[in-house]
Enzyme design. Sequence first.
Site, PDB file in Angstrom:
ATOM      1  N   ILE A 139       0.908  -1.073  -0.170  1.00 39.49           N
ATOM      2  CA  ILE A 139       0.073  -0.019   0.031  1.00 39.49           C
ATOM      3  C   ILE A 139       0.824   1.269  -0.133  1.00 39.49           C
ATOM      4  CG2 ILE A 139      -1.791   1.135   1.151  1.00 39.49           C
ATOM      5  CD1 ILE A 139      -2.542  -1.560  -0.028  1.00 39.49           C
ATOM      6  N   LYS A 140       0.632   2.238  -0.840  1.00 41.60           N
ATOM      7  CA  LYS A 140       1.578   3.358  -1.090  1.00 41.60           C
ATOM      8  C   LYS A 140       0.968   4.358  -0.206  1.00 41.60           C
ATOM      9  CE  LYS A 140       3.039   4.499  -5.269  1.00 41.60           C
ATOM     10  NZ  LYS A 140       2.989   4.704  -6.778  1.00 41.60           N
TER      11      LYS A 140
END
Length: 862
Positions: A139-140
């Site tokens: 997840i960025k």
Amino acid sequence: MNPLFRLRDFGQSPWLDYIRRGLITSGGLKRLVEEYAVSGVTSNPTILNKAISGSTDYDDALRSLVESGERDPKAIFLRLAVEDIGMTADVLRPYHDETGGADGFASLEVSPDLARDTQGTIKEALSLFSELSRPNAMIKVPGTPEGAPAIAELTSQGVNVNVTLLFDVKAYERVALAYIDGLERRLKAGEPIGHVSSVASFFVSRVDTAVDALLPEGSPLRGKVAIANAKLAYRLFRRLFSGPRWERLAAAGGRQQRLLWASTGTKNPSYSDVLYVEELIGSPTVNTMPESTLRAFADHGRVRPTLEAETEEAEMTIAMLPELGVDLDAVMAKLLEDGLAAFQKDFDKLLAGIEAKCEAIVSGLAPARVNLGSLAESVQKRLAEMEKAEVPRRIWALDHTVWKPDPTEIADRLGWLSLPEKMHEQVDQLRDFAESCAGYDRIVLLGMGGSSLAPEVFSKTFGGKALIALDTTHPEAVLDVEKSGDLGSTLFIVASKSGGTVETLSHFAYFFDKVRDGSQFVAITDPGTPLEALARAKGFRRVFLNPADIGGRYSALSYFGLVPAALIGMDLDALLDSAEEMACACADCVPVAENPGLWLGALIGEAARAGRDKLTLLLPEEISAFGAWLEQLIAESTGKEGAGIVPVEGEPEGAPDVYGDDRLFVSLGVETALEPSVVIPFDGAEKLGAEFFRWEFATAVAGHVLGIHPFDQPNVQEAKDATRRLLDEEALPPEPYDDLSALLQEVRPGDYLAIQAYLPRTQDNEARLQAARVRLRDRLRVATTVGFGPRFLHSTGQLHKGGPATGVFIQVVDEPSVDLPIPGKPYTFRRLLDAQSAGDLQALRARGRRVARVRLSDLEEV
């Protein structure tokens, strides 16, 4: 061995900074994993937006969601994105398992409006990670101050985090410590940490773009600061992930948070296209690359340890910046804010694109209206052949053998394929430059062919500040430019790829002699040309060095088109956005029947092979100027080796009985009953960038179909050589006028009639020539073209001499009422014009072409 595999063996993982559904479902991503060592994937909303808006990749999924009652754009985005990243992670899973969970990740970003919201980021990241439900999903999370506690919390809960939008070393230290803190909290809670991974995405080329603009011209620090900054971050990485604190975590199975080099596509065309890969090699790191950079490194990248080399020089580079007035902290802060704003803007565009596509699905998509008759079968057969031969993949892989075994002027002429993406990075500096020139009342562009035609399209289509493209040597036209405005408030653009175009340099010599102020001149040229040297010697206001791997007629979306476009106030983002959408639609992962550029190229190529080589263009009035650009692109690209497509632009539509059976009608949004024809949906001038790319791709494909080289112009030099010989003579030998009636008696079915007018391009002359062409078209039932000289020599001149021997040429000349000197030359503009018309006449006759030299009154009397 492919250098990318050597890079991976060295300890740096090549990741791909691109994903779309078609790449996954076509097997393209799997091929990149197997053949290009791709070990991970990052995504962003810009890419998804272009794929949704410009291709059919997501049509079925969108239709299904719409039919189920879902119309919320954000909910639809999340569904599509989770599906894409899930499928991507599945493709990468074997490598992830092979590396014991150390690599093979696919990343999905949290919403941009959460960048300053710690709790909101945590909540959405946990939801996305749970929904993806794959060990190799990441997840960025933006590396903002608010993002750091979210990173620590997510890490403590076992979420793989890709920290994005890092520019400066201090911000990197903050997020690296947050990751370490998260691992410690997880370990303290008795949870395993061996499966938790993270990368810190440190942006590189954007730093150089920002800092270079603040450094003086010619500064040795240009192109050095981003790499120096990254090296100092890597040195900090080595310190943070060593020592007693880290060793306790490592003993429990903790993984280092790898530095990931992002924004590694080269933005400055004067820098190496693999600069931000070759200079940042070290272990253990990641480099996420756009596909163009990935393929470039595979082709000519060098693998050697560079991250820990010259660290002292990196420190000195950063230390010198304050002395030059560069506040690096301020630059980094602005880059972060600009990055967040751009992320939000792109996300908003994505949601708007989803909404528009859903509306189109509800109301019914408007496909191209096709009426091809017997051509349809040959087009389908050709598409099948190209699919089998992997032509789309080979084009995007820059494989010269699509056209010829010899790479000359092919391998180094395919840079136009990546222009829409690359030139986006130059928009801000172009906008700033345009603002610095706001005090000028008008722009005069001195250029020929590919240097002038696109800017003229932009000016005539979008208006804005007055722009005059001077592409004639007729002395009356030159004098008119001089007298029609205040030279003191005129900005001159001197544009030439080769830097040696005789007309352009003659224009420059004349106007520089009048103005005597280099700050009123701007140059656009390739690196290392005579024009670059001249511009620097004369103190030009700015020199724009264009990528050398782009031919003139394919340069509309490069500096040659964008600098004038910026100066007249065009929306460059909209132009390039639509071009990127079309590039996505023409990608190699798109089924051949749905690839608009491939399909159009197959059509016009097969039509020419079937004898329908007069490509008749029907354009809406608002983009009528686009036809002249298209004419050059098609004529100069395909008219050689005795073959070619004859573009017919500006010829008004007539009754069916005035046409022969050598025509193919292609329309942009203009309804027609003529056959065979195709009406391509046209969404307005704001989508013109898409048409530039569509036709460039189609023309390259048509070259493949015809078996010719679409990027050279082997016969253009013939008229130039004849002109030079005539200029070397003491006096031009007189050229008599010919019997036009006798020439017209030689016209046969399948011929085309080309009117070559060495006259000023005035409205009156255009109207008179247009009336003559229509009259001759209706009388002789042949295709007609009109070109002004010497402008057409840089457009259709190649076709006239190298194409099929079906051209019948009417050269129209006059007696200029004035003459003007060319400073520094022994000849005048009139002498140059006369030599050019006589030289072209000689070149045509030397090839046995049917040609007559007449006055305009002679043409009007037949």
